[in-house]
Scaffold this motif. Structure first.
Motif, PDB file in Angstrom:
ATOM      1  N   GLY A  81       0.813  -1.215   0.000  1.00  0.00           N
ATOM      2  CA  GLY A  81       0.000   0.000   0.000  1.00  0.00           C
ATOM      3  C   GLY A  81       0.842   1.260   0.000  1.00  0.00           C
ATOM      4  O   GLY A  81       0.445   2.286  -0.564  1.00  0.00           O
ATOM      5  N   ILE A  82       1.999   1.190   0.633  1.00  0.00           N
ATOM      6  CA  ILE A  82       2.919   2.337   0.606  1.00  0.00           C
ATOM      7  C   ILE A  82       3.569   2.429  -0.775  1.00  0.00           C
ATOM      8  O   ILE A  82       3.584   3.480  -1.404  1.00  0.00           O
ATOM      9  N   MET A  83       4.091   1.295  -1.240  1.00  0.00           N
ATOM     10  CA  MET A  83       4.897   1.292  -2.461  1.00  0.00           C
ATOM     11  C   MET A  83       4.091   1.601  -3.724  1.00  0.00           C
ATOM     12  O   MET A  83       4.673   2.020  -4.717  1.00  0.00           O
ATOM     13  N   GLU A  84       2.781   1.410  -3.686  1.00  0.00           N
ATOM     14  CA  GLU A  84       1.994   1.727  -4.883  1.00  0.00           C
ATOM     15  C   GLU A  84       2.040   3.220  -5.203  1.00  0.00           C
ATOM     16  O   GLU A  84       1.725   3.622  -6.317  1.00  0.00           O
ATOM     17  N   HIS A  85       2.477   4.029  -4.246  1.00  0.00           N
ATOM     18  CA  HIS A  85       2.568   5.476  -4.451  1.00  0.00           C
ATOM     19  C   HIS A  85       3.997   5.941  -4.706  1.00  0.00           C
ATOM     20  O   HIS A  85       4.261   7.137  -4.758  1.00  0.00           O
ATOM     21  N   VAL A  86       4.918   5.002  -4.857  1.00  0.00           N
ATOM     22  CA  VAL A  86       6.324   5.325  -5.096  1.00  0.00           C
ATOM     23  C   VAL A  86       6.654   5.033  -6.555  1.00  0.00           C
ATOM     24  O   VAL A  86       6.420   3.931  -7.048  1.00  0.00           O
ATOM     25  N   SER A  87       7.213   6.029  -7.213  1.00  0.00           N
ATOM     26  CA  SER A  87       7.562   5.912  -8.627  1.00  0.00           C
ATOM     27  C   SER A  87       8.686   4.908  -8.850  1.00  0.00           C
ATOM     28  O   SER A  87       9.556   4.722  -7.997  1.00  0.00           O
ATOM     29  N   GLU A  88       8.665   4.261 -10.009  1.00  0.00           N
ATOM     30  CA  GLU A  88       9.755   3.372 -10.413  1.00  0.00           C
ATOM     31  C   GLU A  88      11.069   4.152 -10.513  1.00  0.00           C
ATOM     32  O   GLU A  88      12.143   3.581 -10.360  1.00  0.00           O
ATOM     33  N   GLY A  99       9.484  14.818  -2.946  1.00  0.00           N
ATOM     34  CA  GLY A  99       9.208  15.294  -4.288  1.00  0.00           C
ATOM     35  C   GLY A  99       8.188  14.360  -4.923  1.00  0.00           C
ATOM     36  O   GLY A  99       8.322  13.134  -4.823  1.00  0.00           O
ATOM     37  N   PHE A 100       7.163  14.924  -5.526  1.00  0.00           N
ATOM     38  CA  PHE A 100       6.143  14.143  -6.212  1.00  0.00           C
ATOM     39  C   PHE A 100       6.096  14.559  -7.668  1.00  0.00           C
ATOM     40  O   PHE A 100       6.368  15.710  -8.016  1.00  0.00           O
ATOM     41  N   THR A 101       5.756  13.605  -8.530  1.00  0.00           N
ATOM     42  CA  THR A 101       5.552  13.883  -9.944  1.00  0.00           C
ATOM     43  C   THR A 101       4.249  13.232 -10.382  1.00  0.00           C
ATOM     44  O   THR A 101       3.837  12.214  -9.822  1.00  0.00           O
ATOM     45  N   LEU A 102       3.614  13.844 -11.353  1.00  0.00           N
ATOM     46  CA  LEU A 102       2.371  13.302 -11.887  1.00  0.00           C
ATOM     47  C   LEU A 102       2.721  12.300 -12.978  1.00  0.00           C
ATOM     48  O   LEU A 102       3.327  12.637 -13.992  1.00  0.00           O
ATOM     49  N   GLU A 103       2.354  11.033 -12.741  1.00  0.00           N
ATOM     50  CA  GLU A 103       2.576   9.962 -13.709  1.00  0.00           C
ATOM     51  C   GLU A 103       1.211   9.481 -14.166  1.00  0.00           C
ATOM     52  O   GLU A 103       0.507   8.834 -13.406  1.00  0.00           O
ATOM     53  N   GLY A 104       0.862   9.827 -15.387  1.00  0.00           N
ATOM     54  CA  GLY A 104      -0.495   9.538 -15.864  1.00  0.00           C
ATOM     55  C   GLY A 104      -1.465  10.392 -15.072  1.00  0.00           C
ATOM     56  O   GLY A 104      -1.385  11.612 -15.105  1.00  0.00           O
ATOM     57  N   GLU A 105      -2.339   9.752 -14.314  1.00  0.00           N
ATOM     58  CA  GLU A 105      -3.304  10.484 -13.487  1.00  0.00           C
ATOM     59  C   GLU A 105      -2.957  10.422 -12.000  1.00  0.00           C
ATOM     60  O   GLU A 105      -3.701  10.945 -11.171  1.00  0.00           O
ATOM     61  N   ASP A 106      -1.831   9.784 -11.657  1.00  0.00           N
ATOM     62  CA  ASP A 106      -1.480   9.560 -10.257  1.00  0.00           C
ATOM     63  C   ASP A 106      -0.225  10.324  -9.858  1.00  0.00           C
ATOM     64  O   ASP A 106       0.768  10.340 -10.594  1.00  0.00           O
ATOM     65  N   TRP A 107      -0.254  10.924  -8.675  1.00  0.00           N
ATOM     66  CA  TRP A 107       0.928  11.551  -8.104  1.00  0.00           C
ATOM     67  C   TRP A 107       1.764  10.469  -7.433  1.00  0.00           C
ATOM     68  O   TRP A 107       1.250   9.684  -6.652  1.00  0.00           O
ATOM     69  N   LYS A 108       3.053  10.429  -7.780  1.00  0.00           N
ATOM     70  CA  LYS A 108       3.965   9.410  -7.263  1.00  0.00           C
ATOM     71  C   LYS A 108       5.162  10.083  -6.582  1.00  0.00           C
ATOM     72  O   LYS A 108       5.660  11.117  -7.024  1.00  0.00           O
ATOM     73  N   THR A 139       3.937  22.493  -2.291  1.00  0.00           N
ATOM     74  CA  THR A 139       4.265  23.571  -3.222  1.00  0.00           C
ATOM     75  C   THR A 139       4.345  22.997  -4.629  1.00  0.00           C
ATOM     76  O   THR A 139       5.175  22.113  -4.891  1.00  0.00           O
ATOM     77  N   LEU A 140       3.504  23.490  -5.524  1.00  0.00           N
ATOM     78  CA  LEU A 140       3.573  23.054  -6.923  1.00  0.00           C
ATOM     79  C   LEU A 140       4.716  23.773  -7.616  1.00  0.00           C
ATOM     80  O   LEU A 140       4.778  24.999  -7.625  1.00  0.00           O
ATOM     81  N   GLU A 141       5.639  23.010  -8.192  1.00  0.00           N
ATOM     82  CA  GLU A 141       6.736  23.581  -8.960  1.00  0.00           C
ATOM     83  C   GLU A 141       6.332  23.747 -10.420  1.00  0.00           C
ATOM     84  O   GLU A 141       6.853  24.598 -11.120  1.00  0.00           O
ATOM     85  N   SER A 142       5.420  22.891 -10.878  1.00  0.00           N
ATOM     86  CA  SER A 142       4.850  22.943 -12.226  1.00  0.00           C
ATOM     87  C   SER A 142       3.547  22.154 -12.170  1.00  0.00           C
ATOM     88  O   SER A 142       3.140  21.702 -11.108  1.00  0.00           O
ATOM     89  N   SER A 143       2.926  21.950 -13.313  1.00  0.00           N
ATOM     90  CA  SER A 143       1.670  21.195 -13.318  1.00  0.00           C
ATOM     91  C   SER A 143       1.894  19.701 -13.065  1.00  0.00           C
ATOM     92  O   SER A 143       0.942  18.973 -12.800  1.00  0.00           O
ATOM     93  N   THR A 144       3.169  19.259 -13.127  1.00  0.00           N
ATOM     94  CA  THR A 144       3.462  17.835 -12.925  1.00  0.00           C
ATOM     95  C   THR A 144       4.496  17.563 -11.832  1.00  0.00           C
ATOM     96  O   THR A 144       4.858  16.423 -11.619  1.00  0.00           O
ATOM     97  N   GLN A 145       4.966  18.602 -11.157  1.00  0.00           N
ATOM     98  CA  GLN A 145       5.996  18.447 -10.130  1.00  0.00           C
ATOM     99  C   GLN A 145       5.580  19.196  -8.865  1.00  0.00           C
ATOM    100  O   GLN A 145       5.072  20.313  -8.943  1.00  0.00           O
ATOM    101  N   ALA A 146       5.817  18.577  -7.704  1.00  0.00           N
ATOM    102  CA  ALA A 146       5.485  19.229  -6.442  1.00  0.00           C
ATOM    103  C   ALA A 146       6.486  18.844  -5.369  1.00  0.00           C
ATOM    104  O   ALA A 146       7.043  17.749  -5.385  1.00  0.00           O
TER     105      ALA A 146
END
Length: 147
Positions: free
Chosen positions: A53-60, A130-139, A96-103
């Motif tokens: 459940g934790i790892m499903e939100h972690v990007s490859e 740091g989070f990035t938008l991958e498809g429709e999910d923030w990772k 803090t949003l850095e861009s539409s796909t980075q936070a």
């Protein structure tokens, strides 16, 4: 059909449609709300000791503190198995949003031990994510922390 009946049907349909739109959508409305929801899901998974459940939100492509995603998974596995803390709470979230796909996210985690309402002991950790938008999910793509 009378005009009054027709108007009532149209109004009723509009109310039902508005209700379905407002109350059936679990999707957060802003990127900040979406990221906050991901953080809440990760905290809940941590409380339940649910590594998947934790790892499903972690990007490859995760990189943090010199670790890859697999190394982070191993570290979390050990932490969850040791069961050092029984309660997790995130406080002082700043997204803090850095861009539409980075936070960037700064928050504090309170990790408490003990089975009672009042914990036996607790640790506080400052987190920088740091989070990035991958498809429709923030990772989660980056993590750093300090005690």
């Amino acid at each position: 059909m009378s005009v009054r009946t027709l108007v009532l049907l149209v109004l009723g349909s509009c109310l039902v449609a508005a209700g379905l739109f407002l109350f059936s959508s679990d999707e957060p409305k802003t990127p900040e709300e979406a990221i906050s929801a991901v953080l809440d899901e990760m905290v809940q998974a941590t409380r339940e000791q649910d590594l998947g459940g934790i790892m499903e939100h972690v990007s490859e492509s995760f990189k943090g503190r010199g670790m890859t995603r697999d190394q982070l998974k191993g570290m979390l596995f050990v932490q969850l198995r040791q069961g050092r803390w029984t309660q997790v709470l995130l406080t002082e979230r700043q997204i803090t949003l850095e861009s539409s796909t980075q936070a960037d996210v700064q928050t504090k985690a309170l990790l408490a031990r003990g089975e009672t309402i009042v914990p036996a002991s607790a640790d506080s950790i400052e987190l920088d994510f740091g989070f990035t938008l991958e498809g429709e999910d923030w990772k989660l793509v980056r993590a750093d922390w300090r005690h």
